[in-house]
Design an enzyme around this catalytic site. Structure first.
Site, PDB file in Angstrom:
ATOM      1  N   ASP A   1     145.416-113.256  55.984  1.00 25.48           N
ATOM      2  CA  ASP A   1     145.507-115.031  55.687  1.00 25.48           C
ATOM      3  C   ASP A   1     145.926-115.256  54.327  1.00 25.48           C
ATOM      4  O   ASP A   1     145.548-114.533  53.210  1.00 25.48           O
ATOM      5  CB  ASP A   1     144.270-115.452  56.115  1.00 25.48           C
TER       6      ASP A   1
ATOM      7  N   ASN B   1     129.444 -66.777  64.832  1.00 26.44           N
ATOM      8  CA  ASN B   1     129.678 -68.295  65.253  1.00 26.44           C
ATOM      9  C   ASN B   1     128.947 -69.259  64.222  1.00 26.44           C
ATOM     10  O   ASN B   1     129.261 -70.319  63.905  1.00 26.44           O
ATOM     11  CB  ASN B   1     129.922 -68.697  66.736  1.00 26.44           C
TER      12      ASN B   1
END
Length: 939
Positions: free
Chosen positions: A401, A774
């Protein structure tokens, strides 16, 4: 205080339900006229509602009825308005007002509430990989592998808590900023059973009902759509609805016609607008969801664009689950065929499934987003939605704006011109004196004139003048006059009396019969030709984005001045002096910020409710191209294809309604396939804020705008957004590093395990060893959010590509598997580890190679350049790599390693690993260059 007898409206049993609602209530206009009140009222309303659309444009049926309702009231006498709304000139009784409040509910335009804590907790928890980890942990517990299940649950807990803490904390901060419609309103109510007494009470805005009579003064907000009953010099700001910075005059003593645009109706005031000056009273005709403001919110939340990143992650999860089911099934069957131990085979399958899952994805993503949110908080931003940071990195169009964003949202004086367009100090002098002595109402334009004089060193000596009288500004005359006098320089006993008038140019020129000549200073008649010339000159000035007011004077002679009330002859036969021009200046930082955004590939489009000429002037000053401009009324005339094409090319779109801003944003998203951000702070911006990928507001904006925004700026500065874009791209880049690296590493590792299991006929790693590998690898990835990105990456918008990740995996995934198989062959042929006697040796060697492969792959994936030569990772990532690798190797030399089934490896194997990883980086770099050559991108 006056007293009245009880009116029949509050005592008659013939009106158990008063039909005060507006025509949105269809049953109200469908009843027979005899039951709905005056035949005149309903014939009039039906006549209006049976015609086509009012005020042009494309609207829903509900919006058409609302427009018809407001136009009907604007064209009606006050008596008809009271009759239709079922109120009286004394207002509503407290009992009736309470009944209407129960029937209509609180007076809020949209029922919006911040999500509760459990909503944030559920949103943080419900992530595809969180669900996968929880399922795997449950299976681990079932198969008596409690440590594995515990590790996965801890990862889920950390990820969920991190995201919940950040988003819930940001939401609470946003709630503290929100000052949603809770201001007192002066309302006229009537009380008493036999004799009614008018009372003026203050009640909360949420308790206002249709039929209430409100009394307002400067600074007050209108609590609903209001039909004016009385007004005195009333000036209203409608910037919250239109975005326009200028004010509007309103009056009760007028009946409008159907050709007037809705927001230009002078006897109707709208919910959310505020009184700048003046006072009056009005009848509330619509409240809550039946107001004009509420029409802006009919599409709120209905057409939010999909989140490409979340959708992409969801697709990855589905693919990995499918691969997981296939691979794990094969591994379990193969392992069971050799071991004949179903429990052990299932446990190993669960471990493989866990290895295939990017366990740290939710944690890495949320940590990256939280890190970005904290960085933006230091830049005075509140992040309500963490995903907005990532969207900032993908944003390629920012719709802004104009008012208050590019401009300072205040008027400054530019020129003081005579009737020929030349600078003349006399024009400024009398405009200054008018503003200096003016006391009835002070406007921003008066402040601008005074500031210009004081800051530029003009010495007009107002102390030599004495104010005699003032004819204040009003909505009809649109001008203000000051009568003053001073002693003559030649005769201290003689006085010069002058009337100085300034105001709207047309209204000032109406009372002028002469004009002052530019050269000689003589007075000549204001002919029609001269009048038209001045008007044409003013239009040219207005087209440059300047606002213009006129200044005129009149000598009153030496006789004593006396002005009678309602004397219209005072302002007549005046001499037109010239013009004063004003401008809402752009911010000093706006041009630099827009240039920096353009450098980063973010195009700016101005979407404003202000005039086109003013918008063009501002955009030129801040460096936005104005070769393609369009207005809202012009957009309404276009068909769908032309609309999309116009929106695509236009850089300045002026005089837009809230709905048109929404359509522009949606067009850019769907047809242009852009990631769109919208920066706005008014009620008129709420639709676009909700629809944009990134909605941005400011803490000084309207409450509802902040409610629907994703990011709230604590200062209205575009430079803050540049930092947000940089944080967004850094967050997106680090997240993509992890996703691509983990998917490649995990898939490569699992495929290698599958190949090794099929070849060896036994597990290449035990379940516990695989889970330990992992876990160490996953912990090492926590440092990724603190990694840096290359400058070239953050210069352009980054987006999720649906085809990019599968293609990336197909190119780079086989490289990992290739070197894992190379390790398998080396162990088989060099160390003869091809039987069960060498099982411990093979487990240890495969454990270390797999851990180092998964740990080092981040350095190959994270950059387009040659790792460790042309580009180094950040120190947290380097430290993480060294630490995890050292721990993995050291375990095999400790008692813990013996418990896990490891042995010490010969030095020759570590020499092999050095050669292996040099070869891996060489081959990986060749594949990387070929991939970049073909697809012109890497991450």
């Amino acid at each position: 205080m006056r007293t009245f007898k009880i009116p029949t409206i509050f005592t008659s049993k013939s009106h158990p339900r008063l039909p005060y609602q507006n025509p949105i209530r269809q049953n109200l206009v469908d009843k027979p006229e005899s039951q709905n009140g005056s035949n005149r009222v309903f014939r009039f309303l039906r006549g209006l509602m049976s015609g086509g659309k009012i005020d042009g444009g494309s609207r829903t049926e509900a919006e058409e009825k609302l427009y018809s309702w407001l136009y009907a009231l604007a064209q009606s006498d006050k008596d008809l308005v009271f009759e239709y709304v079922r109120s009286t000139e004394r207002g509503l009784s407290f009992t009736e007002a309470e009944r209407r409040l129960k029937e209509n509910g609180p007076n809020v335009p949209v029922d919006f509430s911040f999500p509760s804590w459990w909503h944030f907790l559920w949103s943080a928890f419900f992530h595809p990989f969180n669900i996968i980890l929880i399922v795997l942990s449950v299976i681990s517990y079932i198969t008596s592998d409690s440590p594995n299940g515990c590790i996965m649950l801890v990862l889920v807990l950390i990820s969920v808590c991190l995201r919940f803490y950040q988003e819930y904390g940001s939401s609470k901060a946003a709630m503290e900023l929100s000052e949603f419609v809770r201001c007192p309103v002066k309302v006229q109510r009537c009380a008493g059973r036999v004799v009614q007494t008018e009372l003026v009470v203050q009640i909360d805005q949420r308790d206002i009902v249709p039929g209430d009579i409100i009394i307002f003064e400067p600074g007050d907000l209108f609590p609903g759509d209001v039909r004016l009953l009385s007004s005195k010099h009333l000036v209203v700001s409608q910037a919250s609805l239109t975005g326009e910075s200028w004010t509007t005059e309103k009056t009760a003593d007028i009946r409008e016609n159907q050709s007037t645009p809705l927001l230009d109706l002078r006897n109707i005031c709208f919910m959310g607008t505020n009184v700048v000056s003046g006072s009056g009273s009005g009848l509330v005709v619509s409240t809550g969801s039946k107001t004009y403001m509420s029409t802006m919110f009919s599409n709120i939340g209905k057409k939010k664009p999909p989140n490409e990143f979340e959708d992409g992650v969801r697709r990855i999860s589905y693919v990995l689950v499918a691969v997981m089911l296939v691979v794990v099934t094969i591994i379990v069957i193969t392992d069971y065929s050799t071991s004949l131990d179903l429990s052990e085979s299932i446990l190993f399958g669960v471990s493989v499934a866990s290895a295939l899952t990017p366990q740290m994805l939710p944690l890495v993503v949320n940590t990256s987003l939280a890190k970005g949110a904290l960085a933006m908080a230091r830049d005075r931003c509140i992040i309500k939605s963490l995903s907005a940071i990532r969207n900032m990195g993908s944003m390629d169009i920012l719709c802004i704006d104009k008012t208050g964003t590019l401009t300072m949202n205040r008027a400054i004086m530019v020129n003081y011109l005579d009737s020929w367009g030349l600078d003349k100090e006399k024009v400024l002098q009398f405009a200054f004196l008018n503003s200096y002595f003016k006391t009835d109402q002070k406007y921003p334009l008066d402040d601008a004139i005074l500031a210009h004089v004081y800051t530029n060193g003009f010495r007009f000596q107002p102390s030599k003048w004495k104010k005699l009288d003032e004819i204040p500004f009003d909505f009809i005359r649109r001008r203000v006059s000051i009568i003053m006098e001073r002693e003559e320089d030649t005769d201290p006993h003689s006085f010069v009396r002058v009337m100085v008038t300034k105001g709207a140019l047309e209204e000032v020129m109406k009372v002028c019969s002469c004009m002052e000549n530019v050269d000689s200073g003589t007075i000549s008649p204001l002919s029609p030709e001269q009048y038209q010339r001045i008007i044409n000159m003013t239009e040219e000035i207005s087209n440059e984005g300047l606002r213009v007011i006129g200044v005129a004077t009149k000598k009153l002679g030496k006789i004593r001045y006396e002005r009678k009330d309602n004397d219209d002859t005072s302002e007549s036969d005046m001499v037109f002096l010239g013009l004063i021009t004003f401008f809402d200046p752009p911010k000093d930082s706006a041009k630099q910020a827009l240039w920096r955004l353009a450098e980063k590939g973010v195009k700016a489009k101005v979407l404003t409710g202000d005039s086109l000429s003013l918008s063009i002037r501002v955009c030129k000053e801040v460096g936005i191209r104005t070769t393609h401009v369009v207005t809202g009324p012009e957009l309404e005339l276009l068909d769908q294809d032309a609309f999309h094409e116009t929106v695509k090319t236009a850089t300045v779109l002026a005089r837009l309604t809230p709905t048109q801003k929404l359509r522009v944003v949606q067009s850019l998203q769907t047809i242009g396939n852009h990631i769109v951000g919208f920066l706005g702070d008014g009620v008129n911006d709420s639709l676009a804020l909700d629809a944009a990928h990134v909605g941005i507001s400011v803490d000084s904006g309207a409450s509802v705008a902040k409610d629907f925004a994703d990011i709230i700026l604590l200062e209205k500065d575009l430079n803050v957004l540049i930092a947000g874009v940089e944080h967004g791209r850094l967050t997106f880049g680090n997240t993509m590093k992890y996703i691509k690296m983990s998917v490649i590493a995990n898939l490569g590792s699992v495929l290698s395990i599958l190949i090794a299991t099929l070849v060896l006929k036994y597990e290449p790693l035990t379940a516990r060893q695989l889970l330990t590998q992992n876990f160490l690898y996953s912990v090492g990835q926590i440092a990724i959010p603190w990694d840096k990105m290359e400058d070239d990456y953050v210069k352009v918008p980054q987006r999720w590509s649906k085809k990019g990740l599968p293609t990336f995996i197909l190119w780079n995934g086989p490289v990992c598997t290739l070197f894992d198989v190379t390790t398998l062959l080396f162990l088989w042929f060099y160390y003869k580890a091809d039987n069960l006697e060498d099982l411990v040796f093979f487990h240890t060697a495969w454990f270390i190679e797999g851990l180092l492969m998964q740990t080092l792959i981040i350095h190959l994936i994270r950059t387009e350049k040659i790792p460790f030569i042309q580009e180094f990772a950040s120190w947290p990532v380097l430290c993480s790599t060294v630490l995890v690798s050292a721990i993995g190797i050291a375990i095999t030399f400790t008692p813990i390693g013996k418990v896990m089934g490891f042995i010490r490896l010969p030095v020759s194997y570590f020499g092999f690993l050095v050669v292996l990883f040099i070869g891996y980086f060489v081959v990986g770099q060749v594949v990387k260059r070929l991939y970049i050559l073909v697809y012109k991108t890497w991450l």
